[in-house]
Write a protein that holds these residues in place. Structure first.
Motif, PDB file in Angstrom:
ATOM      1  N   GLN A  38       0.629  -1.160   0.072  1.00  0.00           N
ATOM      2  CA  GLN A  38      -0.072   0.044   0.068  1.00  0.00           C
ATOM      3  C   GLN A  38       0.801   1.299   0.012  1.00  0.00           C
ATOM      4  OE1 GLN A  38      -0.414  -2.673   2.112  1.00  0.00           O
ATOM      5  NE2 GLN A  38      -2.489  -3.417   1.955  1.00  0.00           N
ATOM      6  N   GLU A  41       1.909   1.808  -3.648  1.00  0.00           N
ATOM      7  CA  GLU A  41       0.878   2.079  -4.329  1.00  0.00           C
ATOM      8  C   GLU A  41       0.584   3.547  -4.247  1.00  0.00           C
ATOM      9  OE1 GLU A  41      -0.814   0.799  -6.699  1.00  0.00           O
ATOM     10  OE2 GLU A  41      -2.622   1.750  -6.745  1.00  0.00           O
ATOM     11  N   ALA A  42       0.406   4.015  -2.921  1.00  0.00           N
ATOM     12  CA  ALA A  42       0.160   5.609  -2.575  1.00  0.00           C
ATOM     13  C   ALA A  42       1.424   6.593  -3.190  1.00  0.00           C
ATOM     14  CB  ALA A  42       0.241   5.679  -1.052  1.00  0.00           C
ATOM     15  N   ARG A  44       3.212   5.784  -5.972  1.00  0.00           N
ATOM     16  CA  ARG A  44       2.853   5.772  -7.356  1.00  0.00           C
ATOM     17  C   ARG A  44       1.866   6.883  -7.594  1.00  0.00           C
ATOM     18  NH1 ARG A  44       4.111   0.407  -7.705  1.00  0.00           N
ATOM     19  NH2 ARG A  44       2.284  -0.255  -6.998  1.00  0.00           N
ATOM     20  N   LEU A  45       0.481   6.506  -6.805  1.00  0.00           N
ATOM     21  CA  LEU A  45      -0.478   7.685  -7.188  1.00  0.00           C
ATOM     22  C   LEU A  45      -0.202   8.905  -6.850  1.00  0.00           C
ATOM     23  CD1 LEU A  45      -3.430   5.671  -5.284  1.00  0.00           C
ATOM     24  CD2 LEU A  45      -3.040   5.830  -7.702  1.00  0.00           C
ATOM     25  N   ALA A  46       0.647   9.314  -5.979  1.00  0.00           N
ATOM     26  CA  ALA A  46       1.115  10.603  -5.722  1.00  0.00           C
ATOM     27  C   ALA A  46       2.377  11.027  -6.843  1.00  0.00           C
ATOM     28  CB  ALA A  46       1.666  10.977  -4.530  1.00  0.00           C
ATOM     29  N   GLY A  47       2.777  10.226  -7.606  1.00  0.00           N
ATOM     30  CA  GLY A  47       3.921  10.494  -8.674  1.00  0.00           C
ATOM     31  C   GLY A  47       5.208  10.818  -8.011  1.00  0.00           C
ATOM     32  N   GLU A 150       5.725   4.760   3.675  1.00  0.00           N
ATOM     33  CA  GLU A 150       5.538   5.489   2.598  1.00  0.00           C
ATOM     34  C   GLU A 150       6.516   6.672   2.678  1.00  0.00           C
ATOM     35  OE1 GLU A 150       1.619   6.828   1.600  1.00  0.00           O
ATOM     36  OE2 GLU A 150       2.205   8.018   0.253  1.00  0.00           O
TER      37      GLU A 150
ATOM     38  N   MET B   1      -2.741  10.163   2.961  1.00  0.00           N
ATOM     39  CA  MET B   1      -4.099   9.321   2.944  1.00  0.00           C
ATOM     40  C   MET B   1      -4.813   9.816   4.160  1.00  0.00           C
ATOM     41  SD  MET B   1      -4.010   7.462   0.011  1.00  0.00           S
ATOM     42  CE  MET B   1      -5.020   6.190   0.049  1.00  0.00           C
ATOM     43  N   GLN B  35      -4.602  -3.899  -0.797  1.00  0.00           N
ATOM     44  CA  GLN B  35      -5.346  -2.813  -0.873  1.00  0.00           C
ATOM     45  C   GLN B  35      -5.547  -2.231   0.623  1.00  0.00           C
ATOM     46  OE1 GLN B  35      -6.954  -1.809  -3.835  1.00  0.00           O
ATOM     47  NE2 GLN B  35      -5.957  -3.414  -4.585  1.00  0.00           N
TER      48      GLN B  35
END
Lengths: 468, 206
Positions: A38, A41-42, A44-47, A150, B1, B35
């Motif tokens: 996770q 993934e986070a 990546r989503l934030a670039g 992260e 998040m 996830q």
């Protein structure tokens, strides 16, 4: 006049907020398959990118099967997916990975030290609470959540509030049949499962100084079971002998400069601690837990306590609940409790010394009828070393199963788990309800004690077995 | 998040147990996911369901008056054990946004703040009082006011609580902490240059 913890902390402060929270530089970051996907993934989503990939080491350990056919096939699709995700994340970020076919693969807290990645004076983090293990080298090492993983991936730093500091003096020598595991279980029983919350704990005293690195790692490993995120031991000759020549440890002239620096890493004599405790190691007997919290440890010579003896109603309620779950009656002698399974393994007790000690008990004996006993080495290197010494044969001749490395039955994420109602003598770190499988019942103890339980089929004082 | 947290008035669920560990909150077999979502079904699984998957009637989350609960009130040392952030994700996925307890494990407390699940520490006596009120009138509401740092019980009594000024601001504004830290990039780079010169062994590769 500073403590070792403060000295290491102060070296790592990159910035400080008004409220005293510090941005600490992170020297080493270890990741595994369960708490990192996770975070990637986070990212990546934030670039964002992994800032310093070479500070990381990745290893699959939590859900890997320990059966020999795991290289051909991992049955559970979810486990397979997590392992593949770790592989892909490591590959795309340029992070070193010890994959399941690599002899260096193993439990994350075991392989870091084994490869010389964990040095005195460093900061190390991992998305796993047992990261405190690494403090045995005189390092600030602590478990973090995935959001923090992260954060460290992206920035190589982490915000932390200075914890309070506790010193635990382990005085005197450990008796016959008593190991580091018994010492830390006795410490947790003494200060409680939340006794160390908000603290960093420095372990000191003769009892610690005479312990091997393996023993010190066992002690620091379980500081989290007393609530403390950090446990540490000042480096000494034992630390340096362990590190010298390991793959990522400095060599040549760098070794000289490094060791000169490491010798300064100790608490000054007049250091002030927020709390000090002493435990007399010579009076510690082999320990066993009877309940569902690591603080429920007693000498093996004891009996299951009567909850009604406790003055605090909240403690009474918790203990009553624990006895119901464990299916035990007050007053039962601990040595009258039969076991179905025995697990020798985990980041607490799967290093070479642990296996040697357990093998010493298993040698020439047989696993009792109806008992299933597993030995899961902490890493491929531990396994190889044990096989060179013939330890695997001692176990298999006695009727133990000799498995491939991983976290295994410590938390039952892979196929190694207890069935409902089964009772296990375990060298792991947590006896929580359902920890080793839904409905399973865990008794924590040392590797020698677990081996003794395997050969007698019940919780046993290993000293009696060894005396013959 | 992080999800913003400002104020919340909701049904509160009493969980009168101490040392509620992360294996109880979300058993390890539910962690095999890549996830953050969908973990609510595993929340307190061994306590909510029997071995046949049937709801255990007496368990607080299963009481009809508590179904819409968004606040959990529990005993000492909540969230002890593993660092799994899945414990926070499972609570939030189920709908819990605030846990009130006398004490929390350090890692769970930090994980809560990073996601927008507010951990509130109150004195043992206050928590016992709230649990007694919630047990005697199931389905009662508690109001949590983060700017004012108060919890108001079903009896109207207000209990002040402490929280660090920085996490409070992050929760109120839903701030991205990583972006804030990236603002320190020059400090981090300077630190690395200094220590590469002073202690090059810190930067060795395998």
């Amino acid at each position: 006049m500073a403590t070792i913890f403060r000295k290491i902390w102060d070296r790592h402060v990159v910035a400080e907020r008004d409220d005293g929270t510090c941005l600490l530089y992170v020297d080493r970051h270890l990741i595994h398959e369960v708490t990192s996907p996770q975070a990637f993934e986070a990212l990546r989503l934030a670039g964002r990118k992994v800032r310093r990939p070479l500070s990381l080491l990745a290893v699959p350990d939590h859900n890997v099967p320990t059966s020999p056919d795991r290289l051909e096939h991992i049955e559970d699709p979810d486990s397979r997916k997590q392992i593949e995700t770790l592989r892909e994340n490591a590959r795309s970020a340029g992070i070193t990975l010890f994959d399941i076919d690599d002899v260096r693969q193993g439990i994350v807290h075991i392989i870091g030290p084994e490869n010389g990645l964990i040095l005195p004076g460093i900061t190390a983090v991992c998305g796993d609470s047992h990261t405190a293990t690494l403090g045995a080298f005189g390092a600030i090492a602590f478990g973090i959540g995935t959001s923090e993983v992260e954060h460290v991936l992206a920035t190589q730093a982490i915000w932390q509030k200075r914890p309070r500091e506790m010193r635990i003096e382990v005085a005197g020598d450990l008796g016959f049949g008593v190991t580091a595991k018994d010492v830390i279980l006795a410490v947790i029983a003494k200060i409680g499962a939340a006794g160390g919350t908000g603290y960093a704990i420095e372990f000191a005293g003769d009892g610690i100084r005479r312990m091997s690195m393996e023993g010190r790692m066992t002690v620091c490993n379980m500081t989290i079971e007393a609530g403390a995120r950090f446990g540490l031991v000042a480096p000494d000759g034992t630390t340096l002998s362990y590190l010298e020549g390991r793959p990522a440890a400095p060599g040549g002239a760098q070794w000289e400069s490094a060791t000169a620096d490491w010798r300064t890493l100790r608490s000054d004599a007049s250091s002030r601690f927020d709390r000090e405790e002493t435990i007399d190691a010579s009076r510690v007997d082999p320990q066993v837990t009877w309940g569902t919290s690591p603080e429920d440890a007693l000498p093996v010579t004891g009996v299951v306590p009567d909850p009604s003896d406790h003055p605090d109603p909240a403690v009474r309620a918790r203990r009553e609940r624990a006895l119901r779950y464990m299916d035990l009656a007050p007053g039962t002698r601990l040595t009258d409790i039969p076991v179905d399974k025995v697990f020798i393994g985990s980041c607490t007790n799967a290093r070479i010394e642990d296996l040697r000690l357990a093998a010493g008990v298993a040698r020439g004996r047989k696993v009792a009828d109806g008992v299933t006993a597993l030995v899961v080495p902490g890493s491929g290197l531990v396994k190889r070393q044990a096989e060179r010494e013939g330890i695997d044969r001692i176990f298999t001749e006695a009727g133990f199963q000799w498995r491939l490395p991983g976290c295994s039955m410590c938390l039952g994420m892979n196929p190694d788990r207890l069935k409902p109602g089964e009772r296990c003598a375990s060298t792991s770190n947590r006896n929580f309800e359902g920890r080793q499988g839904p409905g399973g019942r865990t008794h924590l103890m040392s590797p020698m004690m677990a081996a003794a339980a395997a050969v007698t089929g019940r919780i046993t004082d290993v000293r009696e077995v060894l005396k013959g | 998040m992080i999800e913003k947290f400002i104020a919340l008035k909701a049904v509160a669920i009493p969980l009168d147990r101490s040392n509620v560990d992360t294996d109880a909150i979300i058993p390890a077999r539910f962690l095999k996911t890549i996830q953050r979502t969908g973990l609510g079904k595993g929340l307190f699984h061994a306590w909510r369901y029997d071995e046949n998957g049937t709801e255990v009637p007496g368990f607080p989350l299963n009481r009809s008056a508590c179904r819409k609960g968004k606040i959990l009130v529990a005993g000492d040392n909540f969230g002890c054990g593993s660092s799994r952030e899945h414990a926070v994700w499972a609570l939030m996925d189920y709908g819990i946004r605030c846990v009130i307890a006398p004490s929390f494990s350090d890692i769970f407390y930090a994980n809560g703040l990073k996601n927008g699940l507010l951990p509130v520490r109150l004195a043992s006596r206050e928590v016992r009082g709230l649990i007694a009120l919630l047990e005697s009138s199931p389905g009662s509401e508690i109001a949590v006011d983060l700017p004012a740092q108060t919890v108001t019980g079903p009896d109207g009594a207000a209990h002040p609580f402490d929280i660090g000024s920085f996490p409070k601001e992050c929760l109120l504004k839903g701030l991205d902490e990583i972006a804030l830290t990236i603002g320190h990039e020059q400090d981090i780079a300077r630190y690395e240059r200094e220590w590469k010169a002073k202690a090059p062994w810190l930067f060795l590769d395998l």
